[in-house]
Scaffold this active site. Structure first.
Site, PDB file in Angstrom:
ATOM      1  N   ASP A  29       0.852  -1.194   0.000  1.00 36.12           N
ATOM      2  CA  ASP A  29       0.000   0.000   0.000  1.00 36.12           C
ATOM      3  C   ASP A  29       0.889   1.246   0.000  1.00 36.12           C
ATOM      4  OD1 ASP A  29      -3.231   0.517   0.937  1.00 36.12           O
ATOM      5  OD2 ASP A  29      -1.821   2.195   1.057  1.00 36.12           O
ATOM      6  N   HIS A  97     -12.419  -0.959  -7.104  1.00 39.14           N
ATOM      7  CA  HIS A  97     -11.989  -2.214  -7.743  1.00 39.14           C
ATOM      8  C   HIS A  97     -11.687  -3.103  -6.539  1.00 39.14           C
ATOM      9  CE1 HIS A  97      -9.233  -4.476 -10.784  1.00 39.14           C
ATOM     10  NE2 HIS A  97      -9.204  -5.155  -9.632  1.00 39.14           N
ATOM     11  N   HIS A  99     -10.647  -5.204  -3.470  1.00 34.74           N
ATOM     12  CA  HIS A  99      -9.319  -5.547  -2.965  1.00 34.74           C
ATOM     13  C   HIS A  99      -9.420  -5.810  -1.474  1.00 34.74           C
ATOM     14  CE1 HIS A  99      -9.900  -1.200  -2.540  1.00 34.74           C
ATOM     15  NE2 HIS A  99      -9.189  -1.320  -1.442  1.00 34.74           N
TER      16      HIS A  99
END
Ligand code: AMP
Ligand code: ZN
Length: 113
Positions: A29, A97, A99
């Protein structure tokens, strides 16, 4: 589609990749919330968990096993870790999206904010 995680999965935007297979990519991240903060991202675009269906069962199970494997590899399995899916704006989702976050390397609090 103008989706940052599709572009990362397609290699059009650089990222720090820690794992990849035919179905998934796992990256560090960019704004880590813990010493270990990895995003596990399916290569196929699904907006959110709310848009997943029966055809995604194998993929969703695979994500969890990859998360557990990555937790072991990043030495956070013994101390403990957390897997998070933020679903929808109110659930804290900012990239639409689907995740999963793998968070580890520090003591986790409950309930999450
Ligand atoms: P969420 O808020 O659950 O949708 O999580 C999105 C996550 O993606 C956040 O933790 C961001 O820090 C992370 N993120 C956004 N852009 C990037 C990027 N280009 N590379 C890596 N992580 C990113
Ligand atoms: Zn996408």
């Amino acid at each position: 589609m103008d989706c940052i995680f599709c572009k990362i999965a397609g290699g059009q935007i650089p990222s720090s990749i820690v794992y990849e297979d035919a179905e998934l990519i796992a990256i560090k991240d960019i704004n880590p919330a813990a010493p270990v903060h990895i995003l596990i991202i399916p290569k196929a675009h699904i907006d959110s968990l709310d848009q997943a269906s029966e055809k995604d069962i194998q993929l969703l199970g695979h994500i969890q096993l990859v998360a557990a494997q990555l937790a072991r590899e990043h030495k956070t399995a013994e101390s403990g870790y957390r897997i998070v899916n933020n679903c929808g704006e109110g659930g804290g989702q900012s990239v639409f999206h689907v995740h999963y976050h793998l968070l580890g390397g520090r003591e986790m609090q409950w309930p999450p904010g």
